[in-house]
Design an enzyme around this catalytic site. Sequence first.
Site, mmCIF file in Angstrom:
data_model
loop_
_atom_site.group_PDB
_atom_site.id
_atom_site.type_symbol
_atom_site.label_atom_id
_atom_site.label_comp_id
_atom_site.label_asym_id
_atom_site.label_seq_id
_atom_site.Cartn_x
_atom_site.Cartn_y
_atom_site.Cartn_z
ATOM 1 N N ASN A 1 5.021 16.305 -1.862
ATOM 2 C CA ASN A 1 5.201 16.062 -3.287
ATOM 3 C C ASN A 1 5.161 14.563 -3.493
ATOM 4 O O ASN A 1 5.917 13.824 -2.857
ATOM 5 C CB ASN A 1 6.537 16.625 -3.763
ATOM 6 N N GLN B 1 9.094 15.595 -6.393
ATOM 7 C CA GLN B 1 9.606 14.750 -5.302
ATOM 8 C C GLN B 1 11.027 14.319 -5.634
ATOM 9 O O GLN B 1 11.301 13.846 -6.746
ATOM 10 C CB GLN B 1 8.721 13.508 -5.100
ATOM 11 N N VAL C 1 13.125 12.969 -2.818
ATOM 12 C CA VAL C 1 13.488 11.917 -1.854
ATOM 13 C C VAL C 1 12.294 10.966 -1.750
ATOM 14 O O VAL C 1 11.177 11.406 -1.411
ATOM 15 C CB VAL C 1 13.843 12.505 -0.468
ATOM 16 N N HIS D 1 6.255 18.473 4.131
ATOM 17 C CA HIS D 1 6.949 19.723 4.416
ATOM 18 C C HIS D 1 6.029 20.544 5.319
ATOM 19 O O HIS D 1 4.839 20.693 5.024
ATOM 20 C CB HIS D 1 7.167 20.533 3.124
ATOM 21 N N HIS E 1 7.207 12.250 2.914
ATOM 22 C CA HIS E 1 7.498 13.343 3.846
ATOM 23 C C HIS E 1 6.523 14.483 3.645
ATOM 24 O O HIS E 1 6.103 14.764 2.526
ATOM 25 C CB HIS E 1 8.939 13.839 3.701
ATOM 26 N N ASP F 1 14.608 21.008 7.308
ATOM 27 C CA ASP F 1 14.986 20.770 5.905
ATOM 28 C C ASP F 1 16.357 21.406 5.661
ATOM 29 O O ASP F 1 16.641 22.520 6.116
ATOM 30 C CB ASP F 1 13.938 21.384 4.970
HETATM 31 P P1 DGP Z 1 10.930 16.828 -2.059
HETATM 32 O O1 DGP Z 1 11.491 17.664 -3.161
HETATM 33 O O2 DGP Z 1 9.477 17.123 -1.792
HETATM 34 O O3 DGP Z 1 11.221 15.345 -2.254
HETATM 35 O O4 DGP Z 1 11.695 17.306 -0.760
HETATM 36 C C1 DGP Z 1 12.890 16.760 -0.315
HETATM 37 C C2 DGP Z 1 13.463 17.726 0.698
HETATM 38 O O5 DGP Z 1 14.444 17.044 1.437
HETATM 39 C C3 DGP Z 1 14.138 18.949 0.095
HETATM 40 O O6 DGP Z 1 13.449 20.123 0.524
HETATM 41 C C4 DGP Z 1 15.554 18.921 0.650
HETATM 42 C C5 DGP Z 1 15.466 17.934 1.784
HETATM 43 N N1 DGP Z 1 16.645 17.123 1.988
HETATM 44 C C6 DGP Z 1 17.296 16.373 1.058
HETATM 45 N N2 DGP Z 1 18.332 15.729 1.612
HETATM 46 C C7 DGP Z 1 18.345 16.075 2.934
HETATM 47 C C8 DGP Z 1 19.195 15.729 4.017
HETATM 48 O O7 DGP Z 1 20.148 14.964 3.927
HETATM 49 N N3 DGP Z 1 18.902 16.328 5.216
HETATM 50 C C9 DGP Z 1 17.837 17.162 5.382
HETATM 51 N N4 DGP Z 1 17.647 17.665 6.592
HETATM 52 N N5 DGP Z 1 17.033 17.502 4.378
HETATM 53 C C10 DGP Z 1 17.282 16.970 3.165
#
Ligand code: DGP
Length: 109
Positions: A84, A91, A93, A99, A97, A28
């Site tokens: 999420n 959420q 993205v 975590h 996914h 992350d």
């Molecule tokens: P959520 O809030 O549950 O949708 O988590 C999305 C997660 O994705 C957040 O912890 C940050 C991560 N994230 C967002 N953009 C990127 C990216 O471009 N690369 C990586 N490795 N993680 C990302």
Amino acid sequence: MSIFKKIIDRELPAEIVYEDEFCLAFKDIQPKAPVHLLLIPKIEIRSLAEANENHKELLGHLLLKASEIAHQQGLDSGFQVITNSGESVGQTVFHLHFHILGGKKLSWP
Ligand code: DGP
């Protein structure tokens, strides 16, 4: 197209720690714990709420891989697997996914 699809397609860089035919796990970008990985399916499902019966086998695969990857990362004393589902619970993205978190004492919720 979601950011995560771009990671799957190698259009965006990520620190990938596991990959197979069905899923990808990477670090992350905003870690909340010493180990904070994201495990995603390669097919596009917006959230757990949008998964259906057709995804049963895939969801089982993801959860078993989450455990396997956690152990590969040295999280033998415990880990969290969180998803999420929906903007109202955080959420950000919209590509399903999980975590995978560990490496320190974590609170709940
Ligand atoms: P959520 O809030 O549950 O949708 O988590 C999305 C997660 O994705 C957040 O912890 C940050 C991560 N994230 C967002 N953009 C990127 C990216 O471009 N690369 C990586 N490795 N993680 C990302």
